[in-house]
Design an enzyme around this catalytic site. Structure first.
Site, PDB file in Angstrom:
ATOM      1  N   ASP A  30     167.042  68.629  35.844  1.00  0.00           N
ATOM      2  CA  ASP A  30     167.348  67.454  34.889  1.00  0.00           C
ATOM      3  C   ASP A  30     168.640  67.058  34.644  1.00  0.00           C
ATOM      4  O   ASP A  30     169.451  67.925  35.080  1.00  0.00           O
ATOM      5  CB  ASP A  30     166.735  68.166  33.481  1.00  0.00           C
ATOM      6  CG  ASP A  30     166.634  67.089  32.249  1.00  0.00           C
ATOM      7  OD1 ASP A  30     166.537  65.896  32.788  1.00  0.00           O
ATOM      8  OD2 ASP A  30     166.438  67.497  31.075  1.00  0.00           O
ATOM      9  N   ASN A  78     156.232  61.584  33.567  1.00  0.00           N
ATOM     10  CA  ASN A  78     157.390  60.894  33.982  1.00  0.00           C
ATOM     11  C   ASN A  78     156.696  59.337  34.266  1.00  0.00           C
ATOM     12  O   ASN A  78     157.568  58.353  34.470  1.00  0.00           O
ATOM     13  CB  ASN A  78     157.730  61.326  35.145  1.00  0.00           C
ATOM     14  CG  ASN A  78     158.956  62.403  34.698  1.00  0.00           C
ATOM     15  OD1 ASN A  78     159.123  63.307  35.485  1.00  0.00           O
ATOM     16  ND2 ASN A  78     159.359  62.311  33.714  1.00  0.00           N
TER      17      ASN A  78
HETATM   18  C1  FPP Z   1     164.904  64.362  35.424  1.00  0.00           C
HETATM   19  O1  FPP Z   1     166.288  63.895  35.174  1.00  0.00           O
HETATM   20  C2  FPP Z   1     164.922  64.207  36.799  1.00  0.00           C
HETATM   21  C3  FPP Z   1     163.478  63.567  37.443  1.00  0.00           C
HETATM   22  C4  FPP Z   1     162.592  63.248  36.693  1.00  0.00           C
HETATM   23  C5  FPP Z   1     163.340  63.508  38.734  1.00  0.00           C
HETATM   24  C6  FPP Z   1     164.129  64.792  39.707  1.00  0.00           C
HETATM   25  C7  FPP Z   1     164.080  64.059  41.102  1.00  0.00           C
HETATM   26  C8  FPP Z   1     165.180  64.396  41.821  1.00  0.00           C
HETATM   27  C9  FPP Z   1     166.242  65.487  41.677  1.00  0.00           C
HETATM   28  C10 FPP Z   1     165.292  63.681  43.146  1.00  0.00           C
HETATM   29  C11 FPP Z   1     164.961  64.325  44.395  1.00  0.00           C
HETATM   30  C12 FPP Z   1     163.953  65.207  44.334  1.00  0.00           C
HETATM   31  C13 FPP Z   1     163.291  65.308  45.737  1.00  0.00           C
HETATM   32  C14 FPP Z   1     162.372  66.370  45.731  1.00  0.00           C
HETATM   33  C15 FPP Z   1     163.622  64.567  46.835  1.00  0.00           C
HETATM   34  P1  FPP Z   1     166.315  62.652  34.173  1.00  0.00           P
HETATM   35  O2  FPP Z   1     166.320  61.583  34.868  1.00  0.00           O
HETATM   36  O3  FPP Z   1     165.354  62.893  33.019  1.00  0.00           O
HETATM   37  O4  FPP Z   1     167.813  62.823  33.643  1.00  0.00           O
HETATM   38  P2  FPP Z   1     168.174  62.500  32.062  1.00  0.00           P
HETATM   39  O5  FPP Z   1     167.570  63.483  31.146  1.00  0.00           O
HETATM   40  O6  FPP Z   1     169.484  62.738  32.119  1.00  0.00           O
HETATM   41  O7  FPP Z   1     167.913  61.280  32.009  1.00  0.00           O
END
Ligand code: FPP
Length: 252
Positions: A30, A78
């Site tokens: 996250d 998501n």
């Molecule tokens: C949560 O952070 C993250 C995600 C929903 C996506 C996770 C994906 C990756 C780390 C990309 C790469 C993965 C692979 C397997 C290639 P957020 O966007 O909710 O962060 P925030 O809470 O700061 O908005």
């Protein structure tokens, strides 16, 4: 329904007892969005930076004795994000698989995906199948990527298949117990996670491995996922080694 026979052998279990690090680490990655926002960049910039961290973390697993790594890449919730972010993430997953396929295979990593593939686009599903196939003979790190995954959705899908087996007489209702149900989960070939890490300062599990984490140890750390390093994972694994896991029992 499949059995757990291809993993978790007696020798694995003995090795596990002899050392104190976690054998299975699961990570809620996250903080990509906030990391990008802090730099005045779009959220997808953070996801791309996050993808680079995945490589580093996978590579350090053998040294840390982590045999199973499970990462939460996209949840069933998501889909509530903007179309721009969803399309960008799906395209990032396709690129990651295409780009990393050879390196993962060469590093003896076995990749699996968990989650419901029905809502994912055909091209991505084909790449996921290909990566699983390319690495199925590997016995190094077991990397599991949760994509369109939700713990409740997984239990609901498992229950549906279990009910079908009861309806067709393959399974007797009196045989349904704590051992039977997990055989229908997406994770049926994996041991339960020992350590669940969530980055970015949020202390919640957001529908991740609900059944499997019943006795996991948790680490909620402030680091945003794109800043997470192999060193930090090493520190968390060592700290795990100092914990007293009793699984509800009283220590002699
Ligand atoms: C949560 O952070 C993250 C995600 C929903 C996506 C996770 C994906 C990756 C780390 C990309 C790469 C993965 C692979 C397997 C290639 P957020 O966007 O909710 O962060 P925030 O809470 O700061 O908005």
């Amino acid at each position: 329904m499949s059995s757990k026979n291809d993993i978790g052998t007696d020798s694995d279990a003995t090795e596990e007892q002899e050392r104190s690090g976690p054998r299975h680490v699961a990570i809620i990655m996250d903080g990509n969005g906030r990391w990008a926002q802090a730099r005045g960049r779009p959220r997808l910039f953070g996801h791309h930076a996050g993808a680079k961290r995945v490589r580093e973390v996978v590579e350090c697993c053998p040294e840390l004795g982590v045999k199973y790594l499970t990462i939460f890449a996209f949840s069933t919730e998501n889909w509530k994000r903007t179309q721009v972010e969803i399309s960008g993430l799906m395209s990032l997953f396709r690129r990651y698989i295409s780009k990393e396929m050879k390196a993962l295979a060469a590093r003896n990593v076995r990749v699996r995906f968990i989650g419901d593939r029905l809502r994912l686009d055909d091209k991505l599903v084909r790449l996921m199948d290909e990566l699983e196939h390319e690495t199925e003979g590997n016995d190094g790190t077991h990397l599991t990527i949760a994509l369109n995954y939700g713990g409740r959705d997984e239990v609901a899908r498992a229950t549906k298949r279990l009910a079908e087996d009861v309806a067709t007489g393959l399974l007797a209702p009196e045989d349904v117990d704590e051992e039977t149900l997990p055989r229908y989960l997406d994770t049926h070939v994996l041991p339960d996670p020992d350590l669940v890490i969530r980055t970015s300062g949020e202390a919640r599990i957001s529908n991740f491995l609900l059944w499997q984490s019943a006795y996991a140890e948790y680490e909620f750390i402030d680091t945003l996922w794109p800043d997470f390093t192999a060193e930090e994972l090493g520190r968390l694994c060592r700290s795990y080694g100092t914990r007293d896991r009793r699984f509800g029992a009283v220590k002699k």
